[in-house]
Write an enzyme that holds these catalytic residues in place. Sequence first.
Site, short mmCIF file in Angstrom:
data_model
loop_
_atom_site.label_atom_id
_atom_site.label_comp_id
_atom_site.label_asym_id
_atom_site.label_seq_id
_atom_site.Cartn_x
_atom_site.Cartn_y
_atom_site.Cartn_z
CB SER A 15 -1.27 -0.15 0.95
OG SER A 15 -1.87 1.08 0.91
CG HIS B 294 -5.88 -2.46 1.04
ND1 HIS B 294 -5.04 -2.19 -0.46
CD2 HIS B 294 -5.12 -1.09 1.58
CE1 HIS B 294 -4.05 -1.37 -0.26
NE2 HIS B 294 -4.37 -0.54 1.55
CE LYS C 233 -0.27 5.18 -1.75
NZ LYS C 233 -1.03 4.93 -2.35
CD1 TRP D 137 -8.20 3.56 -0.81
CD2 TRP D 137 -9.86 4.39 -2.61
NE1 TRP D 137 -7.74 4.83 -1.04
CE2 TRP D 137 -9.36 5.34 -1.54
CE3 TRP D 137 -10.94 4.82 -2.91
CZ2 TRP D 137 -9.05 6.85 -1.92
CZ3 TRP D 137 -11.77 6.00 -2.41
CH2 TRP D 137 -11.02 7.21 -2.41
C1 GTR Z 1 -5.73 4.23 2.21
C2 GTR Z 1 -5.01 5.15 1.17
C3 GTR Z 1 -4.16 4.80 -0.61
C4 GTR Z 1 -3.25 4.22 0.67
C5 GTR Z 1 -3.62 2.88 1.78
C6 GTR Z 1 -2.88 1.94 2.76
O1 GTR Z 1 -5.91 5.50 2.88
O2 GTR Z 1 -6.18 6.47 0.51
O3 GTR Z 1 -3.17 5.18 -0.70
O4 GTR Z 1 -2.22 3.64 0.63
O5 GTR Z 1 -4.37 3.99 2.46
O6 GTR Z 1 -2.00 2.98 3.05
O7 GTR Z 1 -3.12 1.31 3.93
#
Ligand code: GTR
Length: 433
Positions: free
Chosen positions: A271, A412, A275, A362
């Site tokens: 996540s 996720h 990045k 998402w």
């Molecule tokens: C969310 C965000 C994502 C992702 C995620 C995470 O809230 O919108 O871009 O990075 O968090 O890190 O779990």
Amino acid sequence: MISKWTFFPGLIFLALWLPAAATRPAAQNAVNQEESKVKPYTLPDLLTGGNGKKALTVQDWEKWRRPEILRMLESEMYGRTPKKRIEIRRQVIEEDTKALGGKATRKQLALFLGEKLNGPRLDVLIYLPNQAARPVPAFLGLNFNGNQAVHSDPAILISRSWQRENRDNGIIDHRATESSRGVDASRWMVEKVLARGYAVVTACYNDMDPDFDDGFQNGIQPLFYRPGQKTPAADEWGAIGAWAWGLSRILDVLEKEKAIDARRVAVHGHSRLGKAALWAGAQDRRFALVISNDSGCGGAALSKRNFGETVGRINTSFPHWFCTSFRKYNDREEALPFDQHMLLALIAPRPLYVASAEEDLWADPLGEFLGAKNAEPAYALFSKAGLGTDRMPPVHQPVGDFIGYHIRAGKHNITEYDWEQYLKFADRHFQSK
Ligand code: GTR
């Protein structure tokens, strides 16, 4: 005639809605999660430079196109990482050659960043497999919640950094407690990775820059400020830049560890930390392999495809992640002179793995696949095969050669299934080295 009963509820609704709508950034209304509503978009050509010339050879790519893309991503998105070198003192805090029931050696190091003794401190946790006959390859990734969260091993030092509040995970008043030990163990699979002959290396991302917007006062950024500077310039790094910098400093440490083969270090992340892993791999070519787990917007997913999280949303929810220049693309993705396929292409010719999860809309699974797909021309310059398919594969059918990809069922997260694929991919690419 309007009766008072149709009129008043309407007024009350308006009175409640108006102030909320006025403070709500426009971007928050614009998230699409339906494939049929994806608007046509055009990606900037990976190999064609600003001057209209096309990179046709590895030399072209290395000499001008790659540096040009890197400069764009630096100044317009993640922010430039300062060139300045700061003082870093390394101290071994603890070492045990009989950790995890004798299977591993655990080593904990502290990196004191900057001249001040009470400045930022990066705590690095290393597990080495004890059976190894020669220096081992490693998986290096940053963690959420602190090092103690990756395994229930009672000897792991509890993080001293600010953490995101999560009482269920034992993070109370922004501090990690004893009950946070091992809460993320299923995301790390320490024993499994060690048994496959890899070292496991991690540190908490909050050690570099706590993950909240404080105007860049409490992380590492102040160590790099010029005299009189109070905050990063519009084209200087945000939090993701700081996290990626930390990954490179850990790689410096690994280069000095005799038991580790620093030429075979895979950098990975989930996540927001995916990045950071991609940005670290793009900038620092010592990372031999790069893994993005559900990195989504600002990671592997294309920004111009209007599906899932948008540039406006991410810059509003997390104003500290990217450089301030990136905000000019809020709700204007079509104006971006680059897209995330170009970030992924910077990793070429090194092996790259992108993974998605079916329910993680998402993060835009198809956008992540297309990010990887459109990075292929850079790999082709090096005669390296990419995904080997133009179509997104079904769940649980990994594809690819130098660019790997899978989508798994579920949410996720990082699961055992994801790790199985990363281990296979790393085995395949590292065995030949
Ligand atoms: C969310 C965000 C994502 C992702 C995620 C995470 O809230 O919108 O871009 O990075 O968090 O890190 O779990």
